[in-house]
Design an enzyme around this catalytic site. Sequence first.
Site: not given
Length: 479
Positions: A253, A287
């Site tokens: 990720e 993010c």
Amino acid sequence: MTTQFGTTQTGTTQAADLLSRIQPAEGGREIFDPATGELVGITPQAGPEDLHAAVVRAKSAQPAWAALSSQERSQALHAAADAVEAHAEELAQLLSREQGKPLNGPNARFEVGACAAWLRTTADFQLDPEVLVDDESGRSVLHWRPLGVVGAIGPWNWPMMISVWQIAPSLRMGNTVVIKPSGYTPLSVLALTEVLNTALPADVLIAVPGRGDVGDQLSRHPDVAKIMFTGSTETGKKIIKAAADTVKRMTMELGGNDAGIVLDDADPQAIAGDLFWGAFINTGQTCAAMKRLYVPESLYDEVCDALLEVARSTPMGVGLDEENLLGPLQNRAQWEVVDRLVTAAKESGARVLIGGDPDRQAPGFFYPATLVADIDPQNPLVVEEQFGPVLPIVKYTDLDQAVEWANSLNEALGSSVWSSDPDRAEEVASRLVAGTTWINKHGAVDPRIPFGGARESGFGVEFGVEGLKEVCQPHVISR
Ligand code: NAD
């Protein structure tokens, strides 16, 4: 902004108790509050021998954990969620002081609440063997086996929640976990694992605080079967290389530079609040936050004005002050990234609507909420991940051009389309490259819905039953 998972009791005293349980008797490293510069606590610092010992212990605990029934592991995760809820306020206070995020808004209390929510939802998922073929030719069944020891490496922006994203599915499927928190936010993860471990058998979950070298060692360790990594694309590439020699499974990720596209039928007033929080959640240190916004010329001034109103009325300050909704950057290095990018944008002639003028003498790593208009689509503030409270707003006249700009970067984590016509928005969404494209919202993750990146934002998914498969070895038995 209200929090879905808010708690109300005060927890300063209990937070001190929790800290005293995780701090080393001697040695260690000081951790300072990014809002005030005050000492938060002392983190233990692991060395190579500590990491190795943790992997040995996790490996030896794994067979007994895997031998429990699925229902027993599910119950253990629910008990872990109970423990998080019982300690919610002290965890939130510590998180706020170490990470900087305010208690309220989509911040510290929200994050701790999300830890419990993710534990419970993951506990309730069931991944059963699947009969693939059962006829005269034979019978083949797909089983989902645990991998063994999962190594988890996480960032400093959502340290508790992202740890649970890695821990919960791994434990659910019978793996044990060695977790290496970010060197910036180790106390939050140590406190969380201390609380989780009150409900888990010994050595099923072990936290090893240290810097990148400890993460590197974890990525190379022959007895670690899988790395779940959340962090920058740059570090992710190093880990992929380090893990290659032992052919580890990986979930990556990585960084994002999410685009939002407003369509010309959107209602600026109606979407302004969600646009703002899509970009400024966790003071932009997220993010899958919106990091660049494309707005049609016909709505440009209205959208800029509506965003400006929200930015003006959103308080920023020390996290423990209940009224604040935005906090400091977590560390000096990130503050400098943000300052460099905004300075470059200003020098290029872009128009700062609000912010862009940090008080360089004030304590803490505060950078004011900043909106930048009339900016070139290739400006560094648009094409690099700022990871802070700054949103560049790019004007477009041709939707195809906006889609092309949105798809032009190596990062492709999330994106969003904003419109009064959801079907039209979906059509535009289908042309975007991303792991997730949201309509009229941004960054709304859900424990039931797989989440992951495209291109250099990573591979593999977290959450949902698909997330459970990622921490398993598929094993077909055919007869
Ligand atoms: P980072 O890459 O600097 O650090 C992440 C972790 O990797 C830390 O624990 C660090 O100690 C460790 N590390 C550093 N060098 C290592 C090495 N050589 N081997 C193994 N581990 C090493 O990231 P960060 O600054 O903490 O986090 C911010 C970044 O994370 C942003 O780019 C953001 O977009 C990204 N992020 C992505 C997601 C997602 O789900 N895709 C979620 C949160 C953050």
